[in-house]
Design a protein around this motif. Structure first.
Motif, PDB file in Angstrom:
ATOM      1  N   VAL A  82       0.828  -1.209   0.000  1.00 49.32           N
ATOM      2  CA  VAL A  82       0.000   0.000   0.000  1.00 49.32           C
ATOM      3  C   VAL A  82       0.859   1.255   0.000  1.00 49.32           C
ATOM      4  O   VAL A  82       0.468   2.283  -0.557  1.00 49.32           O
ATOM      5  CB  VAL A  82      -0.959  -0.015   1.214  1.00 49.32           C
ATOM      6  CG1 VAL A  82      -1.542   1.373   1.468  1.00 49.32           C
ATOM      7  CG2 VAL A  82      -2.071  -1.018   0.986  1.00 49.32           C
ATOM      8  N   ASN A  83       2.059   1.179   0.587  1.00 53.85           N
ATOM      9  CA  ASN A  83       2.910   2.353   0.712  1.00 53.85           C
ATOM     10  C   ASN A  83       4.102   2.343  -0.233  1.00 53.85           C
ATOM     11  O   ASN A  83       5.005   3.182  -0.109  1.00 53.85           O
ATOM     12  CB  ASN A  83       3.396   2.485   2.161  1.00 53.85           C
ATOM     13  CG  ASN A  83       2.276   2.823   3.121  1.00 53.85           C
ATOM     14  OD1 ASN A  83       1.838   3.969   3.205  1.00 53.85           O
ATOM     15  ND2 ASN A  83       1.781   1.816   3.832  1.00 53.85           N
ATOM     16  N   SER A  84       4.107   1.428  -1.191  1.00 57.03           N
ATOM     17  CA  SER A  84       5.190   1.351  -2.176  1.00 57.03           C
ATOM     18  C   SER A  84       4.743   1.963  -3.497  1.00 57.03           C
ATOM     19  O   SER A  84       3.558   1.857  -3.876  1.00 57.03           O
ATOM     20  CB  SER A  84       5.600  -0.111  -2.408  1.00 57.03           C
ATOM     21  OG  SER A  84       6.118  -0.673  -1.226  1.00 57.03           O
ATOM     22  N   PRO A  85       5.652   2.613  -4.222  1.00 58.49           N
ATOM     23  CA  PRO A  85       5.283   3.214  -5.513  1.00 58.49           C
ATOM     24  C   PRO A  85       4.733   2.184  -6.490  1.00 58.49           C
ATOM     25  O   PRO A  85       5.261   1.074  -6.595  1.00 58.49           O
ATOM     26  CB  PRO A  85       6.606   3.804  -6.016  1.00 58.49           C
ATOM     27  CG  PRO A  85       7.419   4.025  -4.783  1.00 58.49           C
ATOM     28  CD  PRO A  85       7.056   2.891  -3.858  1.00 58.49           C
ATOM     29  N   LEU A  86       3.677   2.575  -7.180  1.00 59.75           N
ATOM     30  CA  LEU A  86       3.094   1.725  -8.207  1.00 59.75           C
ATOM     31  C   LEU A  86       3.940   1.792  -9.480  1.00 59.75           C
ATOM     32  O   LEU A  86       4.486   2.848  -9.819  1.00 59.75           O
ATOM     33  CB  LEU A  86       1.667   2.179  -8.529  1.00 59.75           C
ATOM     34  CG  LEU A  86       0.606   1.891  -7.466  1.00 59.75           C
ATOM     35  CD1 LEU A  86      -0.609   2.793  -7.677  1.00 59.75           C
ATOM     36  CD2 LEU A  86       0.195   0.418  -7.495  1.00 59.75           C
ATOM     37  N   ALA A  87       4.056   0.677 -10.164  1.00 60.70           N
ATOM     38  CA  ALA A  87       4.723   0.664 -11.470  1.00 60.70           C
ATOM     39  C   ALA A  87       3.745   1.195 -12.513  1.00 60.70           C
ATOM     40  O   ALA A  87       2.566   0.801 -12.547  1.00 60.70           O
ATOM     41  CB  ALA A  87       5.164  -0.750 -11.829  1.00 60.70           C
ATOM     42  N   ASP A 117      -6.080  -0.850 -16.786  1.00 59.57           N
ATOM     43  CA  ASP A 117      -6.179  -0.698 -18.246  1.00 59.57           C
ATOM     44  C   ASP A 117      -5.509   0.597 -18.707  1.00 59.57           C
ATOM     45  O   ASP A 117      -4.963   0.677 -19.816  1.00 59.57           O
ATOM     46  CB  ASP A 117      -7.649  -0.702 -18.685  1.00 59.57           C
ATOM     47  CG  ASP A 117      -8.293  -2.074 -18.541  1.00 59.57           C
ATOM     48  OD1 ASP A 117      -7.543  -3.066 -18.401  1.00 59.57           O
ATOM     49  OD2 ASP A 117      -9.535  -2.143 -18.537  1.00 59.57           O
ATOM     50  N   ALA A 118      -5.554   1.620 -17.856  1.00 57.16           N
ATOM     51  CA  ALA A 118      -4.980   2.921 -18.228  1.00 57.16           C
ATOM     52  C   ALA A 118      -3.457   2.924 -18.155  1.00 57.16           C
ATOM     53  O   ALA A 118      -2.817   3.786 -18.770  1.00 57.16           O
ATOM     54  CB  ALA A 118      -5.540   4.022 -17.328  1.00 57.16           C
ATOM     55  N   GLY A 119      -2.875   1.974 -17.393  1.00 51.41           N
ATOM     56  CA  GLY A 119      -1.409   1.930 -17.344  1.00 51.41           C
ATOM     57  C   GLY A 119      -0.798   1.694 -15.990  1.00 51.41           C
ATOM     58  O   GLY A 119       0.429   1.711 -15.860  1.00 51.41           O
ATOM     59  N   VAL A 120      -1.598   1.442 -14.946  1.00 51.02           N
ATOM     60  CA  VAL A 120      -1.056   1.077 -13.638  1.00 51.02           C
ATOM     61  C   VAL A 120      -0.728  -0.414 -13.674  1.00 51.02           C
ATOM     62  O   VAL A 120      -1.609  -1.250 -13.898  1.00 51.02           O
ATOM     63  CB  VAL A 120      -2.053   1.384 -12.507  1.00 51.02           C
ATOM     64  CG1 VAL A 120      -1.517   0.872 -11.173  1.00 51.02           C
ATOM     65  CG2 VAL A 120      -2.311   2.882 -12.420  1.00 51.02           C
ATOM     66  N   GLN A 121       0.518  -0.754 -13.444  1.00 52.81           N
ATOM     67  CA  GLN A 121       0.970  -2.134 -13.623  1.00 52.81           C
ATOM     68  C   GLN A 121       0.897  -2.909 -12.308  1.00 52.81           C
ATOM     69  O   GLN A 121       1.875  -3.068 -11.586  1.00 52.81           O
ATOM     70  CB  GLN A 121       2.385  -2.148 -14.199  1.00 52.81           C
ATOM     71  CG  GLN A 121       2.443  -1.560 -15.609  1.00 52.81           C
ATOM     72  CD  GLN A 121       3.820  -1.633 -16.219  1.00 52.81           C
ATOM     73  OE1 GLN A 121       4.800  -1.203 -15.632  1.00 52.81           O
ATOM     74  NE2 GLN A 121       3.896  -2.196 -17.422  1.00 52.81           N
ATOM     75  N   ILE A 178      -1.970  10.254 -11.941  1.00 52.77           N
ATOM     76  CA  ILE A 178      -0.903   9.905 -11.015  1.00 52.77           C
ATOM     77  C   ILE A 178       0.407   9.883 -11.780  1.00 52.77           C
ATOM     78  O   ILE A 178       0.437   9.635 -12.984  1.00 52.77           O
ATOM     79  CB  ILE A 178      -1.141   8.551 -10.320  1.00 52.77           C
ATOM     80  CG1 ILE A 178      -1.264   7.414 -11.340  1.00 52.77           C
ATOM     81  CG2 ILE A 178      -2.350   8.607  -9.418  1.00 52.77           C
ATOM     82  CD1 ILE A 178      -1.284   6.042 -10.688  1.00 52.77           C
ATOM     83  N   THR A 179       1.479  10.168 -11.068  1.00 50.61           N
ATOM     84  CA  THR A 179       2.810  10.193 -11.667  1.00 50.61           C
ATOM     85  C   THR A 179       3.721   9.213 -10.942  1.00 50.61           C
ATOM     86  O   THR A 179       3.343   8.647  -9.898  1.00 50.61           O
ATOM     87  CB  THR A 179       3.412  11.606 -11.608  1.00 50.61           C
ATOM     88  OG1 THR A 179       3.443  12.035 -10.247  1.00 50.61           O
ATOM     89  CG2 THR A 179       2.571  12.588 -12.430  1.00 50.61           C
ATOM     90  N   SER A 180       4.905   9.026 -11.486  1.00 49.98           N
ATOM     91  CA  SER A 180       5.866   8.097 -10.886  1.00 49.98           C
ATOM     92  C   SER A 180       6.065   8.413  -9.413  1.00 49.98           C
ATOM     93  O   SER A 180       6.211   9.579  -9.026  1.00 49.98           O
ATOM     94  CB  SER A 180       7.201   8.189 -11.621  1.00 49.98           C
ATOM     95  OG  SER A 180       7.048   7.804 -12.976  1.00 49.98           O
ATOM     96  N   GLY A 181       6.054   7.384  -8.591  1.00 56.01           N
ATOM     97  CA  GLY A 181       6.222   7.556  -7.157  1.00 56.01           C
ATOM     98  C   GLY A 181       4.925   7.458  -6.382  1.00 56.01           C
ATOM     99  O   GLY A 181       4.943   7.332  -5.157  1.00 56.01           O
ATOM    100  N   ALA A 182       3.799   7.509  -7.073  1.00 52.78           N
ATOM    101  CA  ALA A 182       2.502   7.427  -6.399  1.00 52.78           C
ATOM    102  C   ALA A 182       2.271   6.012  -5.883  1.00 52.78           C
ATOM    103  O   ALA A 182       2.546   5.022  -6.554  1.00 52.78           O
ATOM    104  CB  ALA A 182       1.385   7.832  -7.345  1.00 52.78           C
ATOM    105  N   THR A 183       1.757   5.921  -4.688  1.00 49.17           N
ATOM    106  CA  THR A 183       1.479   4.629  -4.061  1.00 49.17           C
ATOM    107  C   THR A 183      -0.024   4.328  -4.144  1.00 49.17           C
ATOM    108  O   THR A 183      -0.834   5.218  -4.430  1.00 49.17           O
ATOM    109  CB  THR A 183       1.895   4.661  -2.582  1.00 49.17           C
ATOM    110  OG1 THR A 183       1.037   5.593  -1.887  1.00 49.17           O
ATOM    111  CG2 THR A 183       3.350   5.081  -2.434  1.00 49.17           C
ATOM    112  N   PRO A 184      -0.434   3.070  -3.868  1.00 52.56           N
ATOM    113  CA  PRO A 184      -1.865   2.773  -3.799  1.00 52.56           C
ATOM    114  C   PRO A 184      -2.588   3.662  -2.785  1.00 52.56           C
ATOM    115  O   PRO A 184      -3.729   4.063  -3.008  1.00 52.56           O
ATOM    116  CB  PRO A 184      -1.891   1.298  -3.367  1.00 52.56           C
ATOM    117  CG  PRO A 184      -0.628   0.732  -3.929  1.00 52.56           C
ATOM    118  CD  PRO A 184       0.382   1.840  -3.765  1.00 52.56           C
ATOM    119  N   ARG A 185      -1.906   3.999  -1.685  1.00 53.85           N
ATOM    120  CA  ARG A 185      -2.520   4.898  -0.705  1.00 53.85           C
ATOM    121  C   ARG A 185      -2.746   6.281  -1.310  1.00 53.85           C
ATOM    122  O   ARG A 185      -3.793   6.901  -1.129  1.00 53.85           O
ATOM    123  CB  ARG A 185      -1.635   4.998   0.540  1.00 53.85           C
ATOM    124  CG  ARG A 185      -2.279   5.775   1.685  1.00 53.85           C
ATOM    125  CD  ARG A 185      -1.335   5.884   2.880  1.00 53.85           C
ATOM    126  NE  ARG A 185      -0.989   4.581   3.429  1.00 53.85           N
ATOM    127  CZ  ARG A 185      -1.770   3.907   4.271  1.00 53.85           C
ATOM    128  NH1 ARG A 185      -2.942   4.400   4.636  1.00 53.85           N
ATOM    129  NH2 ARG A 185      -1.372   2.745   4.751  1.00 53.85           N
TER     130      ARG A 185
END
Length: 330
Positions: free
Chosen positions: A22-27, A52-56, A82-89
């Motif tokens: 939850v607190n780790s950056p999303l790919a 589908d939009a691009g969150v891996q 969202i941009t690089s570094g954004a987490t699920p939280r």
């Protein structure tokens, strides 16, 4: 080790893994990913749409996070990025707060409706629903069937989210102009020679196009109000230019001033049939609150300002001073 201890340790490990995820950056597939969350979308659909939009990540993981957080029902419709570094939280917090990703389009005082449409067509992220529509069809869609589009939209900066229809921006600009026009009309002087808010809008558009400096705006309005009051033709070049349309090549000729069109205020008395541009707030207020002046003429001084005259003789002297012999100008 007892079974209870094993279960407890397993639960701790699972909880730790969940906390870490939850607190780790999303790919992401790209530096930024955007999504429009439609009203009525379920948390499961929203999770799938982000993937589908691009969150891996796995959509079920996102969905479970939304559900376990207890905030899934608080997700708001809107446009998000969202941009690089954004987490699920971060992702969930953004949607719960309604922190939409906004773009902006700026409409300038004095633009025509044609120029307005061109700017909207260039705006990134807008849905260009009006591209193949006529001006009349647009006004009908906006609930103003039969009303000319020119001048009816307020020049301002408008924010929008990705996927917003250009019609939605137009509708906001239309309502904003009506609000500003109503306010200006309510503040009008009682002795005006114009009889309706629509006439005030037309006059304001002329004042907008003729004004070179802020201080001159009420004085220019006074000239046109004075001319209307005594039945004198407005004789203003911007209306002639507007009437020429695409025929205008940047050079206004004497033949153009003599050629009659509905917008030629040299050959016709009174106001033209429609506005000739989008007037701003200052022009609207000036149109209905002209300066106390007997001036019937004005001429450009060459520095953006104008010289005002009450008589033709004074005006001719000003023309000689500022236009025919500009080197003698003070």
């Amino acid at each position: 080790m007892s079974l209870l201890a094993v279960v407890a340790i397993a639960a701790i490990l699972v909880a730790s893994s969940c906390w870490w995820w939850v607190n780790s950056p999303l790919a992401l597939k790209s530096p930024s990913v955007d999504l429009t969350v439609e009203a009525g979308s379920t948390p499961k659909e929203i999770a799938r749409d982000w993937v589908d939009a691009g969150v891996q990540t796995e959509p079920w993981l996102l969905y479970q996070w939304f559900k376990l957080s207890g905030q899934s029902r608080q997700i708001k419709a809107g446009g998000y990025e969202i941009t690089s570094g954004a987490t699920p939280r971060d992702l969930l917090r953004m949607m719960v707060r309604g922190d939409e990703s906004l773009s902006f389009v700026k409409l300038i005082d004095g633009w025509t409706f044609l120029r307005f449409r061109e700017e909207l067509n260039k705006a990134d992220g807008l849905k260009h629903d009006t591209t193949s529509m006529t001006d009349q069809a647009i006004m009908t869609e906006l609930g103003m069937a039969g009303v000319p589009a020119e001048g009816r939209f307020y020049p301002d900066t408008y924010a929008y989210t990705k996927g917003t229809s250009d019609l939605a921006v137009m509708r906001r600009a239309l309502h904003a102009m009506q609000k500003q026009l109503d306010a200006a009309w309510a503040s009008r002087r009682p002795d005006l020679p114009i009889a309706s808010p629509e006439q005030a809008l037309i006059l304001a558009s002329i004042v907008e196009k003729e004004t070179g400096t802020e201080a001159d705006r009420p004085k220019i309005s006074a000239v046109f109000n004075n001319r209307l009051r005594i039945g004198m033709p407005l004789q203003t070049d911007p209306t002639v230019i507007y009437g020429l349309g695409e025929k205008f090549d940047g050079n206004l000729r004497k033949i153009d001033l003599l050629t009659d069109t509905p917008f030629n205020t040299y050959t016709r008395k009174g106001l033209p049939p429609t506005p000739i541009a989008m007037p701003g707030k200052a022009a609207l207020l000036a149109a209905v609150n002209p300066a106390d002046s007997r001036a019937l003429y004005f001429v450009a001084r060459g520095d953006g300002s104008s010289e005002f005259s009450a008589t033709l003789a004074e005006h001719n002297r000003a023309v000689n001073l500022y236009q025919r012999n500009p080197r003698k100008s003070p």
